[in-house]
Structure formats: C-alpha cells, structure tokens
Scaffold this motif. Sequence first.
Motif, PDB file in Angstrom:
ATOM      1  N   THR A   1       0.684  -1.160   0.120  1.00 32.36           N
ATOM      2  CA  THR A   1       0.135  -0.034  -0.092  1.00 32.36           C
ATOM      3  C   THR A   1       1.029   1.277   0.035  1.00 32.36           C
ATOM      4  OG1 THR A   1      -1.691  -1.100   1.283  1.00 32.36           O
ATOM      5  CG2 THR A   1      -1.705   1.215   1.370  1.00 32.36           C
ATOM      6  N   GLU A   2       1.912   1.223   0.973  1.00 30.46           N
ATOM      7  CA  GLU A   2       3.001   2.368   1.002  1.00 30.46           C
ATOM      8  C   GLU A   2       3.548   2.661  -0.184  1.00 30.46           C
ATOM      9  OE1 GLU A   2       5.399   1.714   4.427  1.00 30.46           O
ATOM     10  OE2 GLU A   2       3.464   1.797   5.737  1.00 30.46           O
ATOM     11  N   GLU A   3       4.122   1.468  -0.979  1.00 31.30           N
ATOM     12  CA  GLU A   3       4.524   1.352  -2.291  1.00 31.30           C
ATOM     13  C   GLU A   3       3.664   2.249  -3.475  1.00 31.30           C
ATOM     14  OE1 GLU A   3       8.105   0.507  -3.423  1.00 31.30           O
ATOM     15  OE2 GLU A   3       8.149   1.532  -1.629  1.00 31.30           O
ATOM     16  N   ASN A   4       2.522   1.870  -3.573  1.00 38.41           N
ATOM     17  CA  ASN A   4       1.456   2.289  -4.368  1.00 38.41           C
ATOM     18  C   ASN A   4       1.353   4.001  -4.148  1.00 38.41           C
ATOM     19  OD1 ASN A   4       1.369  -0.012  -5.924  1.00 38.41           O
ATOM     20  ND2 ASN A   4      -0.382  -0.820  -4.754  1.00 38.41           N
ATOM     21  N   LEU A   5       1.256   4.198  -2.924  1.00 40.00           N
ATOM     22  CA  LEU A   5       0.742   5.541  -2.604  1.00 40.00           C
ATOM     23  C   LEU A   5       2.097   6.472  -2.921  1.00 40.00           C
ATOM     24  CD1 LEU A   5      -0.628   5.359   1.014  1.00 40.00           C
ATOM     25  CD2 LEU A   5      -1.649   5.833  -1.138  1.00 40.00           C
ATOM     26  N   ILE A   6       3.316   5.904  -2.984  1.00 36.03           N
ATOM     27  CA  ILE A   6       4.571   6.657  -3.467  1.00 36.03           C
ATOM     28  C   ILE A   6       4.510   6.908  -4.758  1.00 36.03           C
ATOM     29  CG2 ILE A   6       7.277   6.721  -3.407  1.00 36.03           C
ATOM     30  CD1 ILE A   6       6.924   5.200  -0.807  1.00 36.03           C
ATOM     31  N   LYS A   7       4.084   5.786  -5.684  1.00 34.04           N
ATOM     32  CA  LYS A   7       4.258   5.811  -7.314  1.00 34.04           C
ATOM     33  C   LYS A   7       3.533   6.803  -7.447  1.00 34.04           C
ATOM     34  CE  LYS A   7       5.782   1.220  -7.578  1.00 34.04           C
ATOM     35  NZ  LYS A   7       5.324  -0.029  -7.974  1.00 34.04           N
TER      36      LYS A   7
END
Length: 128
Positions: free
Chosen positions: A122-128
Amino acid sequence: MFAYLYFRTNPFLELENLCKKGFTERNPFYKNKEYIKHELEQGHFILIIAVSVHIVEALNITLTSYFSHLNASMIDEKYNGGTEFFSIDIIDQVQEYLVSNYVKHHVLTTEEINKLHEQFLTEENLIK
C-alpha cells in the motif's frame, strides 16, 4: 516503538541450510528492495521478531556473537560473505535465547507478517 529482527532465506540459501539475520527499524519488506539486487530468485522471511527500537542494534550484535558457532563462515570456510549468514538451526535457538535472557519480544504470526506485507504494498503504491 518497535523494530524488527528478521531471518530470511532464498532458494540458494535453502540449498545450503542457511539464512540471513538482519534488523530494521522500518517495515522489513522494504528490505526486499535491497535483496532483489542480489537474489536470483526472490527470498522470503522465515521469522520476524518485534523488539524495542532502543535495543535492536545491540541485540543484533549480541546475537551475532552468541551464535557465532552457527555463523556460516564457522561452518565452512567457503562461506565468507559476512557475519549475517547463519545455519538455519539459529531459528529454533534464537527464541529460546530471547526468553531465557528476558528480552521483551513478539514473534510475528503468519497473519501479522502478511499484514506488514500488505502495508508495504500500500505504501509503495502511494509513493508511485
């Protein structure tokens, strides 16, 4: 606040009955980004232990010293890749060490590990 002591393996390490011990103050799944550079096939965590952020570095050093007889380089001189690689036997013994030395800790369940992985994604997707 928690930090994590973790033990990780991959197909190569499994063939050699080894694992990697490490620690992090972040979600351990961020380590996948580092390991992907060195692993032919992506590895996985076999044990994650939550401990106080205030003791994790000292505990990591203490465990490395205490379990030096299980260090890969002590088992066979061909393993000279570093002090963080251990016989898989450390998995059973590390929990006993923590209990007998009154180290406050929590061994993460499979469900908790999966939740950490989901949080990471989830955090990785928010960063992208």
